[in-house]
Write a protein that holds these residues in place. Structure first.
Motif, PDB file in Angstrom:
ATOM      1  N   SER B 148      25.386  -8.984  -4.177  1.00  0.00           N
ATOM      2  CA  SER B 148      24.923  -9.603  -2.929  1.00  0.00           C
ATOM      3  C   SER B 148      24.812  -8.566  -1.818  1.00  0.00           C
ATOM      4  CB  SER B 148      25.846 -10.752  -2.523  1.00  0.00           C
ATOM      5  OG  SER B 148      27.151 -10.285  -2.339  1.00  0.00           O
ATOM      6  N   GLN B 149      25.711  -7.568  -1.820  1.00  0.00           N
ATOM      7  CA  GLN B 149      25.592  -6.513  -0.805  1.00  0.00           C
ATOM      8  C   GLN B 149      24.295  -5.735  -0.993  1.00  0.00           C
ATOM      9  OE1 GLN B 149      29.258  -4.287  -1.230  1.00  0.00           O
ATOM     10  NE2 GLN B 149      30.192  -5.388   0.482  1.00  0.00           N
ATOM     11  N   ALA B 150      23.981  -5.399  -2.252  1.00  0.00           N
ATOM     12  CA  ALA B 150      22.731  -4.686  -2.511  1.00  0.00           C
ATOM     13  C   ALA B 150      21.547  -5.530  -2.045  1.00  0.00           C
ATOM     14  CB  ALA B 150      22.618  -4.354  -3.993  1.00  0.00           C
ATOM     15  N   ALA B 151      21.618  -6.851  -2.302  1.00  0.00           N
ATOM     16  CA  ALA B 151      20.505  -7.719  -1.924  1.00  0.00           C
ATOM     17  C   ALA B 151      20.315  -7.765  -0.415  1.00  0.00           C
ATOM     18  CB  ALA B 151      20.751  -9.128  -2.458  1.00  0.00           C
ATOM     19  N   GLY B 160      13.537   2.769   1.818  1.00  0.00           N
ATOM     20  CA  GLY B 160      14.866   3.377   1.887  1.00  0.00           C
ATOM     21  C   GLY B 160      15.938   2.413   1.407  1.00  0.00           C
ATOM     22  N   GLY B 161      15.780   1.140   1.812  1.00  0.00           N
ATOM     23  CA  GLY B 161      16.735   0.121   1.396  1.00  0.00           C
ATOM     24  C   GLY B 161      16.718  -0.077  -0.114  1.00  0.00           C
ATOM     25  N   TYR B 162      15.507  -0.107  -0.713  1.00  0.00           N
ATOM     26  CA  TYR B 162      15.375  -0.259  -2.168  1.00  0.00           C
ATOM     27  C   TYR B 162      16.122   0.855  -2.880  1.00  0.00           C
ATOM     28  CZ  TYR B 162      11.778  -3.895  -2.163  1.00  0.00           C
ATOM     29  OH  TYR B 162      11.114  -5.065  -2.034  1.00  0.00           O
ATOM     30  N   LYS B 163      15.884   2.102  -2.411  1.00  0.00           N
ATOM     31  CA  LYS B 163      16.502   3.259  -3.076  1.00  0.00           C
ATOM     32  C   LYS B 163      18.023   3.164  -3.004  1.00  0.00           C
ATOM     33  CE  LYS B 163      13.162   6.989  -2.442  1.00  0.00           C
ATOM     34  NZ  LYS B 163      12.864   8.097  -1.524  1.00  0.00           N
ATOM     35  N   ALA B 164      18.530   2.915  -1.793  1.00  0.00           N
ATOM     36  CA  ALA B 164      19.983   2.861  -1.607  1.00  0.00           C
ATOM     37  C   ALA B 164      20.587   1.768  -2.469  1.00  0.00           C
ATOM     38  CB  ALA B 164      20.312   2.631  -0.136  1.00  0.00           C
ATOM     39  N   ALA B 165      19.926   0.582  -2.478  1.00  0.00           N
ATOM     40  CA  ALA B 165      20.472  -0.550  -3.233  1.00  0.00           C
ATOM     41  C   ALA B 165      20.476  -0.253  -4.726  1.00  0.00           C
ATOM     42  CB  ALA B 165      19.658  -1.805  -2.944  1.00  0.00           C
ATOM     43  N   LEU B 166      19.411   0.403  -5.213  1.00  0.00           N
ATOM     44  CA  LEU B 166      19.348   0.705  -6.650  1.00  0.00           C
ATOM     45  C   LEU B 166      20.488   1.637  -7.042  1.00  0.00           C
ATOM     46  CD1 LEU B 166      17.833   0.455  -9.316  1.00  0.00           C
ATOM     47  CD2 LEU B 166      16.555   2.487  -8.697  1.00  0.00           C
ATOM     48  N   LYS B 167      20.683   2.688  -6.236  1.00  0.00           N
ATOM     49  CA  LYS B 167      21.781   3.624  -6.526  1.00  0.00           C
ATOM     50  C   LYS B 167      23.121   2.889  -6.492  1.00  0.00           C
ATOM     51  CE  LYS B 167      19.918   7.736  -4.365  1.00  0.00           C
ATOM     52  NZ  LYS B 167      20.094   8.515  -3.132  1.00  0.00           N
ATOM     53  N   HIS B 232      31.789   8.166  -1.518  1.00  0.00           N
ATOM     54  CA  HIS B 232      31.576   8.040  -0.073  1.00  0.00           C
ATOM     55  C   HIS B 232      30.109   8.177   0.299  1.00  0.00           C
ATOM     56  CE1 HIS B 232      32.019  12.220  -1.079  1.00  0.00           C
ATOM     57  NE2 HIS B 232      31.484  12.570   0.079  1.00  0.00           N
ATOM     58  N   THR B 233      29.358   9.005  -0.464  1.00  0.00           N
ATOM     59  CA  THR B 233      27.954   9.230  -0.102  1.00  0.00           C
ATOM     60  C   THR B 233      27.140   7.957  -0.284  1.00  0.00           C
ATOM     61  OG1 THR B 233      28.353  11.285  -1.250  1.00  0.00           O
ATOM     62  CG2 THR B 233      26.181  10.972  -0.313  1.00  0.00           C
ATOM     63  N   ILE B 234      27.342   7.286  -1.421  1.00  0.00           N
ATOM     64  CA  ILE B 234      26.533   6.101  -1.696  1.00  0.00           C
ATOM     65  C   ILE B 234      26.882   4.987  -0.707  1.00  0.00           C
ATOM     66  CG2 ILE B 234      28.140   5.398  -3.549  1.00  0.00           C
ATOM     67  CD1 ILE B 234      24.418   4.654  -3.349  1.00  0.00           C
ATOM     68  N   LYS B 235      28.171   4.888  -0.353  1.00  0.00           N
ATOM     69  CA  LYS B 235      28.563   3.842   0.590  1.00  0.00           C
ATOM     70  C   LYS B 235      27.933   4.089   1.959  1.00  0.00           C
ATOM     71  CE  LYS B 235      31.286   0.231   0.208  1.00  0.00           C
ATOM     72  NZ  LYS B 235      31.184  -0.701  -0.893  1.00  0.00           N
ATOM     73  N   SER B 236      27.971   5.346   2.417  1.00  0.00           N
ATOM     74  CA  SER B 236      27.391   5.616   3.731  1.00  0.00           C
ATOM     75  C   SER B 236      25.876   5.432   3.685  1.00  0.00           C
ATOM     76  CB  SER B 236      27.750   7.026   4.184  1.00  0.00           C
ATOM     77  OG  SER B 236      27.210   7.958   3.297  1.00  0.00           O
ATOM     78  N   HIS B 237      25.268   5.733   2.538  1.00  0.00           N
ATOM     79  CA  HIS B 237      23.831   5.528   2.381  1.00  0.00           C
ATOM     80  C   HIS B 237      23.479   4.046   2.546  1.00  0.00           C
ATOM     81  CE1 HIS B 237      20.086   6.937  -0.051  1.00  0.00           C
ATOM     82  NE2 HIS B 237      19.794   6.405   1.098  1.00  0.00           N
ATOM     83  N   LEU B 304      27.199   7.338  12.049  1.00  0.00           N
ATOM     84  CA  LEU B 304      28.132   6.209  12.115  1.00  0.00           C
ATOM     85  C   LEU B 304      28.575   5.783  10.715  1.00  0.00           C
ATOM     86  CD1 LEU B 304      29.172   4.827  14.498  1.00  0.00           C
ATOM     87  CD2 LEU B 304      27.408   3.109  14.305  1.00  0.00           C
ATOM     88  N   ALA B 305      27.622   5.823   9.756  1.00  0.00           N
ATOM     89  CA  ALA B 305      27.946   5.426   8.391  1.00  0.00           C
ATOM     90  C   ALA B 305      29.026   6.337   7.819  1.00  0.00           C
ATOM     91  CB  ALA B 305      26.686   5.483   7.526  1.00  0.00           C
ATOM     92  N   PHE B 306      28.902   7.647   8.057  1.00  0.00           N
ATOM     93  CA  PHE B 306      29.910   8.570   7.544  1.00  0.00           C
ATOM     94  C   PHE B 306      31.239   8.395   8.277  1.00  0.00           C
ATOM     95  CE2 PHE B 306      26.487  10.935   5.430  1.00  0.00           C
ATOM     96  CZ  PHE B 306      27.099  11.149   4.214  1.00  0.00           C
TER      97      PHE B 306
END
Lengths: 255, 493
Positions: B148-151, B160-167, B232-237, B304-306
């Motif tokens: 649900s978070q990815a969605a 950008g959202g698609y890429k981050a969610a897929l990863k 940490h990288t994927i979460k901040s992404h 801010l994400a980092f």
């Protein structure tokens, strides 16, 4: 050292660590001694509910986990919809469904149409007999969904045997999930415990009214209670979930 | 004591998710139902009585000898336990989620039922993870949470959202598999899934290779769900790819899940000093990486994400110490940081909505255009970086104290350094956005940013700022209760 070299090195390092980790896990597994544990109790008490132990464990003792598993599938189906533009912020993105109709060959037509009906009937049997024979809602729903796949592949999206719109599939899925959730709520309201098997009334001390027990008791020789109804809900949900995904993917095929 | 409202905290959002998805397309119905549902979601944790809930009403029984379980009594049912900690965390989640829902229904031209149903699913999933006293049930709802978070990120509808969610989903698959394998090993060896029972069966039996493997696998899952190093990288992404309200909700959920899973790990393997050392080490690395990476970003959202990920490391440190003081301070910091970070995320995304960019090279000199926003943002920055009199000061101060008491003064120094770096990074962002007059910006014209903010957004920011100040001035009522929870938790260890 350029970026490509760094990426290659990273892959090698990751592979080495994965190898070490795998060896460690395999080594640990050699000393893995499995005890019967809590499933012994489940198997001991289960036959008083219904003959199919897997269904009894899935829908009675671990019924709430099964609800969660069903919602993993629902979430995945919704997410697939979002990926293809349904519910995206700022308005839905419409996908043209050019793959809507197909001209099947005579062989396809003659074999597919009856086969679809046979598969659907088989799926219904698997679902309704889920508490007695191997099977259940997940399995029955998936089998019926394969009939839908066959029909869509042969006849196309618009004029297939089922002719279910996206909207009606969603409604089916919602109804399936709501059947499960509301049977749980019935248990909560009548006994104070969510997903209590009201129909079987395993613990009479909870004071569930007799009319409710009679209403939610599945009419056959077993004492399965609400389990067959849960199976029907799950079957509806799984079937429409898979069908929604195939509809979305087929529609997007020739965008 | 059996409270009938406990399951509703999960079941009601699930029902709402289904209904909102069915209502999708009927704009008015979605808006009205979404808003009303949030009232219920907030009310239930406040009304529910503390206690346990047994799903399916199956009671605990005396263990038959044939099971091979080394315990006198075992629980048959899936169990939820609800106490002050659960109430506080679920209420916090509901409050931030309410803001996300209200911001969606009031700011979007067309309300999306599917998107709101994803918000509901994530609320249900986090509530379940917080209350679950059953390790398999925790896993099931973690899976729902990840998807649900990815969605919610995908729903933004850009590449950008698609890429981050897929990863995120790929890593989530690996982490989910790790958790499941760990649970399978524990179930096979000890025969139970109930966390209390499992903890009792495990006590004094934590050195076997199987248990150590299970610990490793579960810790991998914890690291992913909490966005700690190496995830940490994927979460901040994910944070920087989402919308404002979603990013605030995501980081709140992450901190709550971090606390919930860490507490489960402590209850199961509390006596295992190796696990504690590994968890402290990874938390420190997360704090260092998150803060330093925040310092070098050229985009305010990424900064801010980092910073948010770095603060998660700070929460992880105290929990990993395993002392009552450390646990209490960490839970307190998780709540404080979730509030303050939400405030900061909202301010930055107001800038994004107005200026259509958050790259520092194209921002500057906005103070005169939006003084109210600047004021609220500086409050958020001070609150996050532990400047008195705001809330994070109270929890960071207690965290440092806990580190000293546990015999690790070095950790206290690391926490102070991390906090300073975070403060510098955030102030850099503030300076480049609001104060600096750059020639480049003068050439392309200043971004349009109006001082008039949407009512819901402005009200949320003010409320969050006031809550941060209030907790900072009166930490006692909240902290003392967390301290009680921590003492109860560590008694069995």
């Amino acid at each position: 050292m350029n970026t490509k070299d760094i990426y290659e090195m990273r892959t090698v390092v990751a592979a080495v660590f994965l190898g070490i980790f795998s060896i460690f896990v395999l080594k640990a597994l050699t000393s893995f001694e499995i005890i019967p544990g809590v499933s012994y109790v489940y198997n001991l008490q289960g036959p008083s509910i219904a003959p199919n132990m897997i269904t009894v464990i899935l829908f009675d003792w671990r019924g709430y986990d099964t609800l969660g598993e069903a919602f993993i599938l629902i979430t995945a189906v919704f997410t697939t919809g979002i990926l293809f533009g349904r519910g995206v912020l700022g308005g839905d993105v419409k996908v043209r469904d050019t793959a809507a109709t197909r001209q099947p060959s005579v062989v396809q037509k003659v074999f597919a149409a009856p086969l679809v009906f046979i598969i659907v009937a088989f799926g219904i049997v698997i679902t309704l007999g889920g508490h007695i024979t191997p099977g259940g809602g997940f399995q029955g729903g998936s089998v019926i969904a394969t009939a839908f796949f066959l029909s869509v592949v042969v006849f196309g999206l618009r004029k297939n045997v089922f002719s279910l719109s996206h909207r009606s599939l969603e409604t089916f899925e919602g109804v399936g999930a709501l059947i499960y959730l509301c049977l749980g709520l019935a248990g909560l309201g009548l006994s104070g415990y969510y997903l209590y098997n009201v129909g079987a009334d395993f613990y009479p001390g909870l004071g569930v009214a007799q009319w409710a027990v009679n209403l939610l008791s599945y009419p056959d020789a077993t004492n399965a209670g609400i389990i067959p109804y849960l199976n029907i809900g799950i079957a509806l949900k799984v079937l429409s979930g898979f069908c929604t995904i195939i509809t979305v993917l087929m529609g997007a095929e020739k965008k | 004591m059996n409270s009938e409202l406990i399951p509703l905290m999960v079941v009601f959002p699930l029902i709402s998710a289904i209904l909102l998805n069915l209502m999708h397309g009927k704009d008015r119905a979605v808006r009205v139902y979404g808003t009303l549902a949030m009232v219920v979601v907030i009310a239930v944790p406040l009304l529910a009585v503390y206690g346990n809930h047994l799903f399916g009403a199956h009671p605990a029984i005396d263990t038959p000898a044939e099971t091979g379980i080394a315990l006198g009594r075992i629980n048959l049912a899936i169990e939820y336990s609800f106490g002050f900690l659960q109430r506080a965390l679920i209420f916090l989640l509901a409050a931030i989620a309410t803001f996300a829902v209200l911001s969606h229904t009031s700011n979007e031209k067309r309300a999306s039922g599917v998107y709101l149903s994803m918000v509901m699913l994530s609320i249900a999933a986090v509530s379940a993870v917080v209350m679950a006293n059953d390790i398999f049930n925790m896993f099931v709802f973690l899976e729902i949470l990840t998807i649900s978070q990815a969605a919610m990120v995908v729903a933004k509808g850009d590449i950008g959202g698609y890429k981050a969610a897929l990863k995120y989903l790929i890593f989530g698959g690996v982490a989910g598999g790790a958790i499941l394998l760990g649970i399978a090993l524990l179930l096979g060896t000890f025969g139970v899934l109930n966390i209390t029972d499992l903890g009792n069966a495990l006590s004094g039996n934590t050195k076997s290779p199987i248990v150590l493997t299970a610990v490793g696998l579960l810790v991998i899952g914890w690291l992913f769900e909490s966005g700690l190093f190496p995830f940490h990288t994927i979460k901040s992404h994910i944070y920087s790819s989402a919308k404002a309200d979603v990013a605030a909700l995501l980081q709140t959920e992450t901190k709550i899940v971090l606390v919930a899973i860490a507490i489960i790990l402590l209850r199961l393997f509390g006596g295992l000093s190796n696990m504690s050392a590994v968890m402290v080490g990874l938390s420190v690395i997360t704090l260092a990486f998150g803060s330093v990476m925040a310092l070098v970003q050229t985009d305010f959202r990424r900064l801010l994400a980092f910073a948010a990920v770095g603060q998660a490391g700070l929460v992880g440190i105290g929990l990993s110490l395993g002392t009552p003081d450390g646990i209490a301070a960490s839970i307190f910091h998780a709540v404080n940081d979730a509030l303050a970070m939400s405030l900061l995320f909202v301010t930055v995304f107001v800038i994004y909505e107005g200026a259509k960019t958050t790259e520092f090279s194209r921002l500057g000199g906005l103070l005169t255009k939006a003084p109210r926003l600047a004021f609220l943002q500086i409050i958020g920055i001070m609150a996050v970086s532990g400047v008195p009199p705001f809330n994070a000061y109270q929890s960071e101060y207690r965290l440092i104290g806990a580190a000293f008491q546990a015999g690790y003064p070095e950790l206290g120094v690391v926490i102070i350094l991390g906090t300073i770096v975070t403060f510098v990074a955030l102030m850099k962002g503030f300076f480049l956005t609001f104060l600096k007059e750059s020639t480049a910006v003068a050439a392309i014209g200043r971004p349009q940013l109006s001082n008039a903010l949407p009512l819901v957004t402005f009200a949320t920011m003010v409320i969050l700022a006031l809550v941060c100040l209030g907790i900072g001035l009166h930490p006692g009522p909240l902290y003392d209760r967390f301290a009680d929870v921590a003492i109860t938790l560590t008694m069995g260890v």
